[in-house]
Design a protein around this motif. Structure first.
Motif, PDB file in Angstrom:
ATOM      1  N   CYS A 114       0.832  -1.206   0.000  1.00 15.02           N
ATOM      2  CA  CYS A 114       0.000   0.000   0.000  1.00 15.02           C
ATOM      3  C   CYS A 114       0.865   1.255   0.000  1.00 15.02           C
ATOM      4  N   ARG A 133      -7.646   9.198  -5.944  1.00 16.25           N
ATOM      5  CA  ARG A 133      -8.420   7.978  -6.141  1.00 16.25           C
ATOM      6  C   ARG A 133      -7.579   6.745  -5.811  1.00 16.25           C
ATOM      7  N   ILE A 134      -6.329   6.726  -6.276  1.00 18.13           N
ATOM      8  CA  ILE A 134      -5.439   5.593  -5.997  1.00 18.13           C
ATOM      9  C   ILE A 134      -5.142   5.503  -4.505  1.00 18.13           C
ATOM     10  N   THR A 136      -6.992   6.464  -1.985  1.00 19.20           N
ATOM     11  CA  THR A 136      -8.162   5.974  -1.250  1.00 19.20           C
ATOM     12  C   THR A 136      -8.338   4.474  -1.439  1.00 19.20           C
ATOM     13  N   GLN A 137      -8.262   4.018  -2.675  1.00 19.97           N
ATOM     14  CA  GLN A 137      -8.424   2.589  -2.915  1.00 19.97           C
ATOM     15  C   GLN A 137      -7.343   1.777  -2.218  1.00 19.97           C
ATOM     16  N   LEU A 141      -8.530  -0.604   0.915  1.00 15.27           N
ATOM     17  CA  LEU A 141      -8.403  -2.033   0.639  1.00 15.27           C
ATOM     18  C   LEU A 141      -7.316  -2.670   1.495  1.00 15.27           C
ATOM     19  N   ALA A 200     -14.041   1.953  -1.043  1.00 10.46           N
ATOM     20  CA  ALA A 200     -12.844   1.746  -1.858  1.00 10.46           C
ATOM     21  C   ALA A 200     -13.188   1.504  -3.318  1.00 10.46           C
ATOM     22  N   LEU A 201     -14.298   0.825  -3.586  1.00  9.34           N
ATOM     23  CA  LEU A 201     -14.651   0.498  -4.965  1.00  9.34           C
ATOM     24  C   LEU A 201     -15.424   1.627  -5.639  1.00  9.34           C
ATOM     25  N   SER A 202     -16.470   2.132  -4.984  1.00  7.97           N
ATOM     26  CA  SER A 202     -17.280   3.182  -5.606  1.00  7.97           C
ATOM     27  C   SER A 202     -16.729   4.576  -5.367  1.00  7.97           C
ATOM     28  N   GLN A 203     -15.992   4.783  -4.275  1.00  7.58           N
ATOM     29  CA  GLN A 203     -15.319   6.034  -3.958  1.00  7.58           C
ATOM     30  C   GLN A 203     -16.251   7.246  -3.915  1.00  7.58           C
ATOM     31  N   ARG A 206     -12.791  10.457  -1.121  1.00  5.51           N
ATOM     32  CA  ARG A 206     -11.389  10.119  -1.294  1.00  5.51           C
ATOM     33  C   ARG A 206     -10.572  10.944  -0.316  1.00  5.51           C
TER      34      ARG A 206
END
Length: 423
Positions: A114, A133-134, A136-137, A141, A200-203, A206
């Motif tokens: 991560c 975005r990256i 947050t995911q 995750l 994480a998927l729908s965001q 962020r």
């Protein structure tokens, strides 16, 4: 020549006593430390040209050392004979410690991956939407995977004890009730875990997003496995559970872009000319570093009984700059109006006269039917307050018709030529 069986017998001889076993364990720990030191130096030199690999090695350095030491001690304990006192108990402890070390290594490995992904997408860029975005995911995750790894490791450590396995077997007979109770007890934890995966998927949010939640304006500072920390503009922290973002509406100012349009409202008199204000607005924005050059609007958006409302729209690259730009525009336009058109700023007019004297800008309306220019004397019961449309009480009286006394005065007044009616 010594055979392999004789070599094993000679090597296992010290393990029959605790002093010998401790000596062999010390040698094993020393070997593990040496192997870790040499291997770490080699891997660091190999990974030096690759910054991301260096991050991973830095994260797993201590977990790998702990795992090698526990493996060395566990090897000695498992090779010791059953006749050694407390050998069986220490084997169980070594097994639990080994599971814990593996869990620790797995958690740190996920954290290392991560962190490597996060460092490869820095936020200090002009357009950091993709980077946020990256981030947050990766972080959400990673924390979700860490929670799953810890749960599996904890369950594996418990299953090493025979009594726990018997309890588990007995619970299987009443799996329906146990599952229902466990589901109810773990609902907040599982709800936040599932909410974290959804975020994480729908965001919908962020990291570093600007949000407004229940009237509080702030930025997303941290997204953990259970809650979100929001840094409010006055340096307070608003802690919101993860599940709240899935179940409740909120405002996200940077969902698709950090660019934003701000509004400035102020009130002026109806006689204020708008063209000079628009020219001054253009001059202010041309010298404002916060303005991005997209939106520049000044419009009359409302008209009250006292003044008219002006709305100014200005745009900036992000919300922080837009706040400063709005303050700059508001101050600049007010200074311009005070210096150039001070008599066109809103004023409140009040009638401070007593009942015996009356001061007004216009003569009172004639209710008695007397000719214009005459000075009719109203009866004692008729108030001397000006009957103008600006007087709400008088206006309400007109709707119900003139007072009866007014007709009496009109009928007894001396006749006079009738003035021509104004059209």
């Amino acid at each position: 020549m010594i055979s392999f069986d004789e070599f094993l017998r000679i090597a296992e001889a010290p393990l029959h006593t605790w002093p010998g076993a401790l000596g062999v364990a010390a040698l094993g720990v020393a070997f593990a430390l040496g192997a870790h030191r040499v291997g770490a130096r080699i891997l660091v030199r190999v990974a030096r040209p690759y910054p991301l690999m260096s991050v991973v090695l830095r994260y797993i350095n201590k977990p790998a050392l702990v795992l090698l030491v526990i493996l060395a001690i566990g090897f000695v304990l498992f090779e010791a004979p059953d006749t050694l006192p407390f050998a069986a108990v220490l084997r169980d402890v070594a097994t639990v410690a080994l599971i814990g070390a593996l869990t620790f290594l797995a958690v740190r490995s996920v954290g290392a991956v991560c962190e490597a992904i996060v460092q490869s997408h820095p936020l200090d860029t002009e357009n950091n939407l993709h980077a946020r975005r990256i981030h947050t995911q990766a972080r959400v995750l990673a924390r979700s995977v860490m929670v799953v790894i810890v749960i599996i490791g904890f369950g594996g450590a418990l299953m090493t004890f025979p009594s726990v396995r018997q309890i588990g077997a007995s619970l299987l007979a009443s799996a329906g009730v146990a599952g229902l109770v466990a589901g109810i007890a773990a609902r907040p934890v599982l709800g936040n875990l599932i909410a974290g995966l959804q975020i994480a998927l729908s965001q919908p949010i962020r990291l570093d997003d600007v949000v407004v939640i229940q009237g509080e304006w702030g930025r997303i500072e941290e997204i953990t496995g259970t809650y979100v920390s929001i840094r409010i503009w006055d340096q307070r922290r608003l802690i919101v559970p993860l599940q709240w973002f899935i179940e409740n509406p909120f405002t996200n100012w940077t969902r698709n872009s950090s660019q934003i349009i701000g509004t400035v409202f102020f009130y002026v008199d109806y006689r204020m000319p708008l063209a000079p204000l628009r020219e001054e607005l253009q001059r202010i924005l041309e010298h404002a570093p916060e303005w991005d050059g997209r939106v520049q609007v000044l419009q009359v958006t409302d008209a009250t009984e006292r003044s008219m409302q002006l709305r100014v729209l200005v745009s900036s690259f992000d919300s922080g700059l837009n706040w400063d730009l709005r303050c700059r525009v508001r101050e600049g336009l007010l200074n311009f109006a005070q210096a150039t058109y001070p008599h066109y700023l809103p004023r409140t007019r009040a009638d401070l006269s007593t009942e015996k004297e009356h001061v007004d800008f216009a003569p009172p309306l004639d209710r008695t039917g007397a000719p214009r220019g005459a000075s009719p004397v109203p009866p004692a019961h008729v108030s001397s307050t000006a009957n103008t449309p600006a007087d709400p009480v008088a206006s309400r009286g007109e709707r119900s018709g003139p007072e009866p006394g007014a007709h009496t005065v009109a009928s007894t007044a001396p006749s006079a030529p009738t003035a021509p009616q104004e059209r």
